[in-house]
Design a protein around this motif. Structure first.
Motif, PDB file in Angstrom:
ATOM      1  N   GLU A  37      32.011  34.321  25.706  1.00  0.00           N
ATOM      2  CA  GLU A  37      30.799  34.355  26.535  1.00  0.00           C
ATOM      3  C   GLU A  37      30.810  33.227  27.554  1.00  0.00           C
ATOM      4  OE1 GLU A  37      27.602  36.552  23.619  1.00  0.00           O
ATOM      5  OE2 GLU A  37      27.853  34.389  23.390  1.00  0.00           O
ATOM      6  N   ALA A  38      31.311  32.062  27.162  1.00  0.00           N
ATOM      7  CA  ALA A  38      31.364  30.942  28.092  1.00  0.00           C
ATOM      8  C   ALA A  38      32.342  31.197  29.234  1.00  0.00           C
ATOM      9  CB  ALA A  38      31.756  29.666  27.344  1.00  0.00           C
ATOM     10  N   ALA A  39      33.415  31.952  28.933  1.00  0.00           N
ATOM     11  CA  ALA A  39      34.446  32.222  29.944  1.00  0.00           C
ATOM     12  C   ALA A  39      34.206  33.538  30.680  1.00  0.00           C
ATOM     13  CB  ALA A  39      35.827  32.250  29.283  1.00  0.00           C
ATOM     14  N   ALA A  40      33.029  34.110  30.531  1.00  0.00           N
ATOM     15  CA  ALA A  40      32.754  35.412  31.153  1.00  0.00           C
ATOM     16  C   ALA A  40      33.033  35.431  32.655  1.00  0.00           C
ATOM     17  CB  ALA A  40      31.316  35.844  30.867  1.00  0.00           C
ATOM     18  N   ARG A 147      50.021  47.399  32.144  1.00  0.00           N
ATOM     19  CA  ARG A 147      50.070  46.620  33.382  1.00  0.00           C
ATOM     20  C   ARG A 147      48.734  46.657  34.117  1.00  0.00           C
ATOM     21  NH1 ARG A 147      52.556  51.471  34.318  1.00  0.00           N
ATOM     22  NH2 ARG A 147      51.870  52.670  36.146  1.00  0.00           N
ATOM     23  N   GLU A 148      47.924  47.701  33.873  1.00  0.00           N
ATOM     24  CA  GLU A 148      46.633  47.809  34.553  1.00  0.00           C
ATOM     25  C   GLU A 148      45.689  46.678  34.149  1.00  0.00           C
ATOM     26  OE1 GLU A 148      47.817  50.091  32.501  1.00  0.00           O
ATOM     27  OE2 GLU A 148      48.401  51.858  33.671  1.00  0.00           O
ATOM     28  N   THR A 149      45.896  46.084  32.984  1.00  0.00           N
ATOM     29  CA  THR A 149      44.985  45.047  32.488  1.00  0.00           C
ATOM     30  C   THR A 149      45.646  43.675  32.472  1.00  0.00           C
ATOM     31  OG1 THR A 149      45.682  45.632  30.242  1.00  0.00           O
ATOM     32  CG2 THR A 149      43.643  46.612  31.036  1.00  0.00           C
ATOM     33  N   PHE A 150      46.663  43.487  33.295  1.00  0.00           N
ATOM     34  CA  PHE A 150      47.474  42.270  33.225  1.00  0.00           C
ATOM     35  C   PHE A 150      46.629  41.002  33.360  1.00  0.00           C
ATOM     36  CE2 PHE A 150      49.818  38.871  35.377  1.00  0.00           C
ATOM     37  CZ  PHE A 150      50.846  38.668  34.477  1.00  0.00           C
ATOM     38  N   HIS A 151      45.846  40.889  34.433  1.00  0.00           N
ATOM     39  CA  HIS A 151      45.095  39.655  34.674  1.00  0.00           C
ATOM     40  C   HIS A 151      43.989  39.464  33.633  1.00  0.00           C
ATOM     41  CE1 HIS A 151      46.876  40.527  38.684  1.00  0.00           C
ATOM     42  NE2 HIS A 151      47.062  39.221  38.682  1.00  0.00           N
ATOM     43  N   THR A 152      43.330  40.562  33.259  1.00  0.00           N
ATOM     44  CA  THR A 152      42.262  40.469  32.261  1.00  0.00           C
ATOM     45  C   THR A 152      42.811  39.978  30.929  1.00  0.00           C
ATOM     46  OG1 THR A 152      41.198  42.366  33.332  1.00  0.00           O
ATOM     47  CG2 THR A 152      40.370  41.716  31.171  1.00  0.00           C
ATOM     48  N   ASN A 153      43.907  40.578  30.487  1.00  0.00           N
ATOM     49  CA  ASN A 153      44.469  40.194  29.194  1.00  0.00           C
ATOM     50  C   ASN A 153      44.984  38.762  29.200  1.00  0.00           C
ATOM     51  OD1 ASN A 153      43.937  42.537  27.756  1.00  0.00           O
ATOM     52  ND2 ASN A 153      45.800  43.538  28.447  1.00  0.00           N
ATOM     53  N   GLN A 154      45.545  38.317  30.328  1.00  0.00           N
ATOM     54  CA  GLN A 154      46.005  36.935  30.407  1.00  0.00           C
ATOM     55  C   GLN A 154      44.833  35.972  30.171  1.00  0.00           C
ATOM     56  OE1 GLN A 154      49.420  37.236  30.196  1.00  0.00           O
ATOM     57  NE2 GLN A 154      49.689  35.757  31.840  1.00  0.00           N
ATOM     58  N   GLU A 155      43.699  36.287  30.766  1.00  0.00           N
ATOM     59  CA  GLU A 155      42.533  35.425  30.612  1.00  0.00           C
ATOM     60  C   GLU A 155      41.979  35.490  29.192  1.00  0.00           C
ATOM     61  OE1 GLU A 155      40.592  32.418  32.153  1.00  0.00           O
ATOM     62  OE2 GLU A 155      41.902  33.651  33.422  1.00  0.00           O
ATOM     63  N   LEU A 156      41.957  36.698  28.611  1.00  0.00           N
ATOM     64  CA  LEU A 156      41.449  36.853  27.244  1.00  0.00           C
ATOM     65  C   LEU A 156      42.316  36.109  26.239  1.00  0.00           C
ATOM     66  CD1 LEU A 156      40.487  40.648  27.280  1.00  0.00           C
ATOM     67  CD2 LEU A 156      38.913  38.706  27.246  1.00  0.00           C
ATOM     68  N   VAL A 157      43.614  36.221  26.376  1.00  0.00           N
ATOM     69  CA  VAL A 157      44.515  35.539  25.437  1.00  0.00           C
ATOM     70  C   VAL A 157      44.402  34.028  25.583  1.00  0.00           C
ATOM     71  CG1 VAL A 157      46.937  35.185  24.806  1.00  0.00           C
ATOM     72  CG2 VAL A 157      46.087  37.492  25.238  1.00  0.00           C
TER      73      VAL A 157
END
Length: 418
Positions: A37-40, A147-157
């Motif tokens: 939530e803080a990193a939303a 690959r469609e979620t590359f940037h999102t997953n990088q941030e989530l991990v």
């Protein structure tokens, strides 16, 4: 990146997790939920990058919906993580226990699987679901998203690993393969020295690839044609609401229906109402010959079914419609057209309901309910790592227990075998 090094790090992390207390794991999950939530803002910015690239490449609306995050979805994901905290930890629980004639107390105790590899497509929430469930059950995980979620997953991990580190747990407990090439998937599928199970979440081609190439046990799931059969005894007014929910509540996911089977005796009354409701929701109907004759003059867009249509997982606003003479014919259709995920019957005839329950080859079968309930959270399991459509080890939504194995424990007083 080096898969061997990732595998070794995951194996080492799994040993730490297996010896971690429930309290430690739960605290890490709470830190993770708060951090999400803080990193939303950062997560949403990364997600917008992925959405923009997806729109430019012409990806359809159904896939965009699967890819998209918003503040409400991030809050819901964080809430799911907190819900996992509230669930009992299956690790260490005994499945059964007995004392043998020789005095040995023999039991089976739940233990983590070890290292779980998960390959998935455009569903960024899956990254958090897997991390939370694996952490709770003491499993390390190696993830590979689309690959469609590359940037999102990088941030989530990044958020997940920071939460692990803050909780004095190894960041390598959750790792992500960020390289785009398919050779990295093939490499993961053969990393049997370190990885104990592969779980693919995606379409039929992904599952086929994993079955053909993996040297590691694979849990097959997530794909299957969803059906709903409307019996002639059903309440046809109330049936429209359930059909609508099963098709349109979130049409891009795997527990929506793809085919509506209608008893011939109910068709003339049901199909006009169906056409009107589906027209409101923008659903195109794909009908067999007899159904097409009853639907062609209605308000909903309709076309005649072609070869392969009833074998198509639409993942969008399209619905196949076919008339059948009875429940046996409906079940025969299910068996021919890959009913393995979620299927339902609407009926007031309990004999037909039981025949459908017993005859449907699906992982989840419903009577007078929408198929949209096939979900770990809806089943009270917390988040899910996948919906298994195979028949061994795990079936249906895979929650905490399905991410464990067991070991035999024999306890005695210096006993020797004669």
């Amino acid at each position: 990146m080096n898969l061997e090094q990732m595998g070794q790090a995951a194996r080492d992390a799994a040993y730490v997790l297996a010896d971690s207390s429930t309290r430690t794991k739960n605290q890490a999950l709470l830190v993770m939920a708060d951090a999400l939530e803080a990193a939303a803002p950062q997560i949403l910015a990364a997600n917008e990058q992925d959405l923009s690239a997806a729109r430019e490449s012409g990806i359809g609306e159904a896939m965009l919906d699967r890819l998209m995050l918003n503040p409400a979805r991030i809050s819901a994901i964080a809430s799911d993580v907190r819900n996992v905290v509230s669930l009992p930890d299956p690790v260490g629980s005994e499945l059964d226990s007995r004392v043998l004639e020789n005095g040995m107390r023999l039991s089976r105790r739940r233990v983590p699987l070890g290292v779980v590899g998960v390959i998935y497509e455009a569903r960024p929430n899956v990254t958090i679901d897997i991390a939370a469930l694996c952490l709770k059950t003491g499993n390390a995980s190696i993830l590979r998203g689309g690959r469609e979620t590359f940037h999102t997953n990088q941030e989530l991990v990044k958020v997940i690993q920071q939460a692990l580190t803050a909780s004095q747990l190894p960041a390598a407990a959750v790792q992500y393969i960020s390289e785009p090439g398919r050779e990295w998937v093939s490499g993961l599928l053969k990393l049997d020295e370190y990885v104990d199970m592969i779980i693919p979440r995606g379409g039929a081609n992904l599952h086929k690839l994993c079955k053909e190439q993996a040297t590691i046990p694979v849990i097959i799931g997530g794909f299957g044609i969803g059906h709903m059969f409307v019996d002639d005894s059903a309440d046809l007014v109330r049936a429209i609401e359930v059909i609508d929910n099963a098709k349109t509540q979130r049409p891009s996911v795997c527990n929506t229906i793809d085919t509506l089977l209608v008893h011939e005796a109910a068709a003339s009354e049901l199909l006009p109402s169906l056409s009107a409701r589906m027209a409101e929701k923008g659903v195109e109907l794909v009908a067999d010959t007899t159904a097409f004759a009853l639907l062609k003059d209605g308000p909903a867009k309709v076309r005649a079914a072609q070869d392969g249509d009833f074998d198509t997982e639409w993942l969008g606003l399209t619905l196949g419609v076919k008339l059948v003479p009875n429940v046996d014919a409906a079940l025969a259709h299910l068996r021919r057209h890959n009913a393995s995920h979620s299927d339902a019957i609407l009926t007031n005839n309990m004999v037909n309901a039981e025949r459908f329950i017993n005859g449907a080859p699906s992982a989840a079968v419903y009577v007078n309910a929408s198929t949209r309930f096939t979900d770990g959270a809806q089943f009270g399991l917390g988040a899910e790592v996948a919906v298994s459509t195979q028949k061994l080890h795990a079936r249906g939504p895979m929650g905490l227990e399905e991410l464990t194995s067991y070991k035999w424990i024999g306890q005695a007083d210096y006993l020797v075998r004669p």
